[in-house]
Each structure stands twice: as structure tokens, then as C-alpha cells.
Design an enzyme around this catalytic site. Structure first.
Site, PDB file in Angstrom:
ATOM      1  N   ASP A   7      39.152  48.686  -7.961  1.00  0.00           N
ATOM      2  CA  ASP A   7      38.300  48.430  -6.799  1.00  0.00           C
ATOM      3  C   ASP A   7      37.948  46.947  -6.706  1.00  0.00           C
ATOM      4  OD1 ASP A   7      38.267  51.227  -6.409  1.00  0.00           O
ATOM      5  OD2 ASP A   7      36.554  51.423  -7.762  1.00  0.00           O
ATOM      6  N   SER A  65      45.368  50.962 -10.250  1.00  0.00           N
ATOM      7  CA  SER A  65      44.791  49.951  -9.360  1.00  0.00           C
ATOM      8  C   SER A  65      43.337  49.701  -9.757  1.00  0.00           C
ATOM      9  CB  SER A  65      44.895  50.412  -7.908  1.00  0.00           C
ATOM     10  OG  SER A  65      44.280  51.676  -7.751  1.00  0.00           O
ATOM     11  N   GLY A 125      44.634  56.414  -6.660  1.00  0.00           N
ATOM     12  CA  GLY A 125      44.192  55.542  -5.584  1.00  0.00           C
ATOM     13  C   GLY A 125      45.280  55.295  -4.564  1.00  0.00           C
ATOM     14  N   SER A 126      44.915  54.639  -3.475  1.00  0.00           N
ATOM     15  CA  SER A 126      45.863  54.425  -2.381  1.00  0.00           C
ATOM     16  C   SER A 126      47.017  53.513  -2.787  1.00  0.00           C
ATOM     17  CB  SER A 126      45.133  53.844  -1.166  1.00  0.00           C
ATOM     18  OG  SER A 126      44.455  52.641  -1.501  1.00  0.00           O
ATOM     19  N   THR A 127      46.750  52.510  -3.614  1.00  0.00           N
ATOM     20  CA  THR A 127      47.832  51.632  -4.075  1.00  0.00           C
ATOM     21  C   THR A 127      48.748  52.371  -5.036  1.00  0.00           C
ATOM     22  OG1 THR A 127      46.330  49.745  -3.853  1.00  0.00           O
ATOM     23  CG2 THR A 127      48.362  49.375  -5.070  1.00  0.00           C
ATOM     24  N   GLU A 158      40.964  57.683 -16.381  1.00  0.00           N
ATOM     25  CA  GLU A 158      41.618  56.379 -16.279  1.00  0.00           C
ATOM     26  C   GLU A 158      41.299  55.527 -17.498  1.00  0.00           C
ATOM     27  OE1 GLU A 158      41.668  56.019 -11.381  1.00  0.00           O
ATOM     28  OE2 GLU A 158      40.080  55.053 -12.535  1.00  0.00           O
TER      29      GLU A 158
END
Length: 218
Positions: free
Chosen positions: A84, A82, A29-31, A103
């Protein structure tokens, strides 16, 4: 952008929790991208990483951090990923990036699960956004019908094939009051590979990037 600054701050803050671990799990993910960026600063201390997706694996390879196969490990100290959405009980919805099955496997294998999010991911009740579910392709319609019976509005995520070769259904209209119970019900539908509810294996520590700094929940 303020949100990206918060993601970066919390990604770097997670370094504190992996300093003593030679092998760690890394999510997607982006984080998490910012966390991988931070790992580059201590990569000489890291023997290897168990990655949850091809995307994260490629990022790790680019900075020279070796990858490990989970099957070759006796134990995994820590997993950083991370979410959502996350509630006050540290239950999560994950899977926007399509890597929810791996995950969930790595989270289950790890002794400690560190969740890193910015403050926009906090919710009172899970289900503000869609709930991702990975399904066997031939069972997609069957699973969708069962999800409608549970009150959901499933949508097929077009042009997306998971790293495992499966499809994703994004389920709307799910206000998840009892996350653990719903996780079990959906997992029991034939054809479901994994559901993006992380209630049975919730986070142990949550780092939240806010405008006032890093908030820690344990």
C-alpha cells in the site's frame, strides 16, 4: 487507466525473478492479480504456489496452478507481493486487502521478497494512509484504546472478517518515523495478531512501474 497499465507492466516484469523457482509465494492485491496473470504464461514450470489469501488461491486455481501448504516445505525461494505504501528503505505498509498476517508469514519464510508497486505507492514517510492491524475480535476495543495512546486514530473496518476469522482496525494519523520500533510496540499489544508494518522483514527487491518504465531498487 494509466495506473492499471503500470500495475500490469510491473506484474509481468516480476516474472524474471521467479523463472528458476519451482515453488513460489504469491501475495494479494490488484497488482498481484496482474502477476498471477503473467504466471499463467509459465505455469508448466511451476510445481506449486503458497498463497496469502483465499482470493489469490481462487485466482491461481482458475488458471490451473496447484497450491502448496507452507508447512510441507523446507524452504521457499521467492515471494512476490505488492504494498500500500513503500519508502526509500524498502519498508512497507500492507494490509488493505486484509491478508497481512499470511503475507507477513510467507515473507518471513521466503529467501527473497520481491515487492511490485506502481509509482503512486512511494512515500517519504510511512503513514500517508491508514495502517491496517489484524486483531482478535474480543480484543478490538482494548487494542483501539492502546493505539490511541500511541497517537493513532483507529477505525473498525466494518463487515470485514479476515481469512483467519479476525477483525481489522485501520489506524489513521500515524506518521511512522521509526517503523521497526512501532512495529514492535503494536505487535506487543495483547490481542494484536499482526500489524501491517513490514520493517523487520522488508523487501529485498522493489520493482516500481513508472511512466518511464520499470524502476528497480535493490
Amino acid at each position: 487507466m494509466v495506473q492499471n497499465k503500470l500495475k500490469k507492466s510491473v506484474g509481468w516484469a516480476a516474472l524474471k525473478y521467479v523463472q528458476s523457482s519451482r515453488i513460489i509465494g504469491v501475495g494479494t492485491g490488484s497488482t498481484v492479480t496482474y502477476f498471477i496473470e503473467a504466471l499463467n504464461s509459465i505455469k508448466e514450470k511451476i510445481e506449486g504456489v503458497v498463497s496469502s489469501s483465499n482470493y489469490s488461491s481462487n485466482q491461481l486455481k482458475k488458471i490451473g496452478i496447484p497450491l502448496c501448504n507452507l508447512n510441507s516445505l523446507h524452504e521457499l525461494d521467492v515471494y512476490v507481493d505488492s504494498a500500500d505504501e513503500i519508502d526509500s528503505h524498502m519498508q512497507m505498509i500492507k494490509g488493505k486487502g486484509g491478508a497481512l498476517t499470511k503475507e507477513k508469514i510467507i515473507a518471513a519464510a521466503a529467501k527473497k521478497f520481491i515487492c511490485i508497486v506502481d509509482s503512486s505507492k512511494q512515500v517519504n514517510i510511512l503513514g500517508r494512509g491508514p495502517l491496517p492491524i489484524e486483531v482478535i475480535p474480543m480484543a478490538r476495543s482494548l487494542v483501539a484504546r492502546e493505539l490511541v495512546r500511541l497517537g493513532g486514530l483507529p477505525e473498525y473496518r466494518h463487515n470485514v472478517i479476515t481469512d483467519n476469522g479476525n477483525n481489522i482496525l485501520d489506524v489513521y494519523n500515524m506518521k511512522i518515523v521509526n517503523a521497526s520500533l512501532l512495529e514492535t510496540k503494536i505487535n506487543n499489544i495483547p490481542g494484536v495478531v499482526s500489524v501491517g508494518i513490514f520493517a523487520k522483514r522488508r523487501a529485498d527487491i522493489v520493482l516500481i512501474g513508472t511512466r518511464e518504465g520499470i524502476k528497480i531498487i535493490e
